[in-house]
Design a protein around this motif. Structure first.
Motif, PDB file in Angstrom:
ATOM      1  N   UNK A  82       0.824  -1.202   0.000  1.00 37.65           N
ATOM      2  CA  UNK A  82       0.000   0.000   0.000  1.00 37.65           C
ATOM      3  C   UNK A  82       0.863   1.258   0.000  1.00 37.65           C
ATOM      4  N   UNK A  83       1.942   1.275   0.763  1.00 36.41           N
ATOM      5  CA  UNK A  83       2.818   2.446   0.817  1.00 36.41           C
ATOM      6  C   UNK A  83       3.494   2.704  -0.526  1.00 36.41           C
ATOM      7  N   UNK A  84       3.958   1.646  -1.183  1.00 38.24           N
ATOM      8  CA  UNK A  84       4.588   1.809  -2.492  1.00 38.24           C
ATOM      9  C   UNK A  84       3.588   2.274  -3.541  1.00 38.24           C
ATOM     10  N   UNK A  85       2.376   1.765  -3.497  1.00 35.74           N
ATOM     11  CA  UNK A  85       1.369   2.204  -4.457  1.00 35.74           C
ATOM     12  C   UNK A  85       0.950   3.646  -4.172  1.00 35.74           C
ATOM     13  N   UNK A  86       0.919   4.048  -2.922  1.00 38.34           N
ATOM     14  CA  UNK A  86       0.584   5.432  -2.586  1.00 38.34           C
ATOM     15  C   UNK A  86       1.631   6.380  -3.136  1.00 38.34           C
ATOM     16  N   UNK A  87       2.902   6.001  -2.997  1.00 39.75           N
ATOM     17  CA  UNK A  87       3.987   6.858  -3.473  1.00 39.75           C
ATOM     18  C   UNK A  87       3.935   7.033  -4.986  1.00 39.75           C
ATOM     19  N   UNK A  88       3.470   6.036  -5.713  1.00 42.97           N
ATOM     20  CA  UNK A  88       3.455   6.136  -7.163  1.00 42.97           C
ATOM     21  C   UNK A  88       2.132   6.632  -7.737  1.00 42.97           C
ATOM     22  N   UNK A  89       1.034   6.553  -7.005  1.00 44.81           N
ATOM     23  CA  UNK A  89      -0.277   6.872  -7.569  1.00 44.81           C
ATOM     24  C   UNK A  89      -0.925   8.149  -7.040  1.00 44.81           C
ATOM     25  N   UNK A  90      -0.377   8.803  -6.048  1.00 42.14           N
ATOM     26  CA  UNK A  90      -1.081   9.928  -5.425  1.00 42.14           C
ATOM     27  C   UNK A  90      -1.091  11.190  -6.276  1.00 42.14           C
ATOM     28  N   UNK A  91      -0.363  11.251  -7.380  1.00 43.61           N
ATOM     29  CA  UNK A  91      -0.299  12.465  -8.203  1.00 43.61           C
ATOM     30  C   UNK A  91      -1.450  12.584  -9.199  1.00 43.61           C
ATOM     31  N   UNK A  92      -1.962  11.492  -9.706  1.00 43.95           N
ATOM     32  CA  UNK A  92      -3.005  11.554 -10.731  1.00 43.95           C
ATOM     33  C   UNK A  92      -4.394  11.370 -10.123  1.00 43.95           C
ATOM     34  N   UNK A  93      -5.418  11.874 -10.853  1.00 46.17           N
ATOM     35  CA  UNK A  93      -6.795  11.773 -10.368  1.00 46.17           C
ATOM     36  C   UNK A  93      -7.266  10.319 -10.364  1.00 46.17           C
ATOM     37  N   UNK A  94      -6.934   9.575 -11.401  1.00 48.87           N
ATOM     38  CA  UNK A  94      -7.351   8.167 -11.431  1.00 48.87           C
ATOM     39  C   UNK A  94      -6.579   7.363 -10.378  1.00 48.87           C
ATOM     40  N   UNK A  95      -5.366   7.789 -10.084  1.00 44.75           N
ATOM     41  CA  UNK A  95      -4.582   7.123  -9.051  1.00 44.75           C
ATOM     42  C   UNK A  95      -5.189   7.319  -7.673  1.00 44.75           C
ATOM     43  N   UNK A  96      -5.774   8.496  -7.449  1.00 44.33           N
ATOM     44  CA  UNK A  96      -6.409   8.767  -6.159  1.00 44.33           C
ATOM     45  C   UNK A  96      -7.633   7.876  -5.981  1.00 44.33           C
ATOM     46  N   UNK A  97      -8.417   7.682  -7.061  1.00 42.88           N
ATOM     47  CA  UNK A  97      -9.570   6.784  -6.974  1.00 42.88           C
ATOM     48  C   UNK A  97      -9.127   5.354  -6.708  1.00 42.88           C
ATOM     49  N   UNK A  98      -8.051   4.956  -7.333  1.00 42.43           N
ATOM     50  CA  UNK A  98      -7.516   3.608  -7.108  1.00 42.43           C
ATOM     51  C   UNK A  98      -6.986   3.471  -5.678  1.00 42.43           C
ATOM     52  N   UNK A  99      -6.395   4.542  -5.172  1.00 39.55           N
ATOM     53  CA  UNK A  99      -5.893   4.507  -3.790  1.00 39.55           C
ATOM     54  C   UNK A  99      -7.033   4.398  -2.780  1.00 39.55           C
ATOM     55  N   UNK A 100      -8.196   4.959  -3.097  1.00 38.60           N
ATOM     56  CA  UNK A 100      -9.344   4.805  -2.203  1.00 38.60           C
ATOM     57  C   UNK A 100      -9.766   3.342  -2.119  1.00 38.60           C
ATOM     58  N   UNK A 101      -9.726   2.654  -3.251  1.00 39.05           N
ATOM     59  CA  UNK A 101     -10.046   1.214  -3.247  1.00 39.05           C
ATOM     60  C   UNK A 101      -8.983   0.447  -2.472  1.00 39.05           C
ATOM     61  N   UNK A 102      -7.723   0.780  -2.694  1.00 36.41           N
ATOM     62  CA  UNK A 102      -6.642   0.147  -1.951  1.00 36.41           C
ATOM     63  C   UNK A 102      -6.793   0.403  -0.451  1.00 36.41           C
ATOM     64  N   UNK A 103      -7.182   1.638  -0.111  1.00 39.42           N
ATOM     65  CA  UNK A 103      -7.362   1.979   1.298  1.00 39.42           C
ATOM     66  C   UNK A 103      -8.452   1.157   1.953  1.00 39.42           C
ATOM     67  N   UNK A 104      -9.551   0.902   1.216  1.00 36.19           N
ATOM     68  CA  UNK A 104     -10.621   0.073   1.745  1.00 36.19           C
ATOM     69  C   UNK A 104     -10.132  -1.355   1.983  1.00 36.19           C
ATOM     70  N   UNK A 105      -9.424  -1.921   1.022  1.00 38.58           N
ATOM     71  CA  UNK A 105      -8.891  -3.282   1.167  1.00 38.58           C
ATOM     72  C   UNK A 105      -7.856  -3.319   2.290  1.00 38.58           C
ATOM     73  N   UNK A 106      -7.036  -2.291   2.394  1.00 35.15           N
ATOM     74  CA  UNK A 106      -6.031  -2.205   3.455  1.00 35.15           C
ATOM     75  C   UNK A 106      -6.694  -2.169   4.827  1.00 35.15           C
ATOM     76  N   UNK A 107      -7.750  -1.377   4.961  1.00 30.04           N
ATOM     77  CA  UNK A 107      -8.459  -1.294   6.239  1.00 30.04           C
ATOM     78  C   UNK A 107      -9.103  -2.634   6.581  1.00 30.04           C
ATOM     79  N   UNK A 108      -9.657  -3.323   5.596  1.00 30.98           N
ATOM     80  CA  UNK A 108     -10.252  -4.631   5.833  1.00 30.98           C
ATOM     81  C   UNK A 108      -9.197  -5.631   6.303  1.00 30.98           C
ATOM     82  N   UNK A 109      -8.010  -5.609   5.686  1.00 28.02           N
ATOM     83  CA  UNK A 109      -6.932  -6.525   6.094  1.00 28.02           C
ATOM     84  C   UNK A 109      -6.444  -6.211   7.503  1.00 28.02           C
ATOM     85  N   UNK A 110      -6.335  -4.948   7.846  1.00 30.34           N
ATOM     86  CA  UNK A 110      -5.940  -4.580   9.209  1.00 30.34           C
ATOM     87  C   UNK A 110      -6.990  -5.036  10.220  1.00 30.34           C
ATOM     88  N   UNK A 111      -8.252  -4.917   9.858  1.00 31.99           N
ATOM     89  CA  UNK A 111      -9.332  -5.382  10.719  1.00 31.99           C
ATOM     90  C   UNK A 111      -9.237  -6.897  10.905  1.00 31.99           C
TER      91      UNK A 111
END
Length: 154
Positions: A82-111
């Motif tokens: 997740x950290x590596x994908x955040x570093x590479x995707x946070x600049x573009x608009x489509x990357x931010x939408x993808x990061x929201x999906x990653x964030x949801x999956x990340x939160x589920x895994x932490x749970x």
């Protein structure tokens, strides 16, 4: 006198016993493990994941710490991805939408990891004849953490 160990809780018992005197599980249906040192790591992990969301019962020291190790490896590797994908995707608009999906999956895994570790820690405390409510000591900084760590290592 031959001894065996309960396949459910791991307590030592007489070879002729049909039911475990600690947890009450039927030993006729289960595979009988004659020597506790011969339990392989894969059998331990199978037992850990078999009782992943069960508070009842006990968890041996080996089962708890190997399960804890694998859960931490899972959590750290997923966090690294997740950290590596955040570093590479946070600049573009489509990357931010993808990061929201990653964030949801990340939160589920932490749970998933957090809840399973709470349940396995309760089972480990039950092995030491201590109530799972002692986990509330984790809310006390430093002192509570040390007490719980010592209880888990018993």
């Amino acid at each position: 006198m031959s001894i065996k160990y309960c396949s459910n809780c791991g307590k030592q018992m007489a070879y002729s016993d049909i039911f475990c005197s600690f947890c009450g599980s039927n030993q006729e249906d289960n595979q009988i493990i004659v020597d506790k040192d011969k339990i392989s790591s894969t059998d331990v992990l199978k037992g850990y994941f078999k009782h992943l969301y069960t508070i009842a019962g006990c968890s041996s020291r080996k089962e708890y710490w190997l399960g804890f190790l694998w859960m931490m490896i899972f959590a750290v590797s997923f966090h690294l991805i997740w950290s590596l994908s955040y570093a590479s995707l946070h600049d573009s608009a489509s990357g931010v939408r993808l990061l929201k999906c990653y964030g949801f999956v990340f939160a589920f895994c932490k749970y998933f990891v957090s809840i399973s570790l709470i349940f396995s820690t309760c089972r480990r405390l039950h092995d030491a004849n201590i109530s799972g409510w002692f986990l509330l000591l984790l809310l006390v900084p430093i002192f509570g953490w040390i007490v719980i760590f010592v209880l888990l290592c018993q």
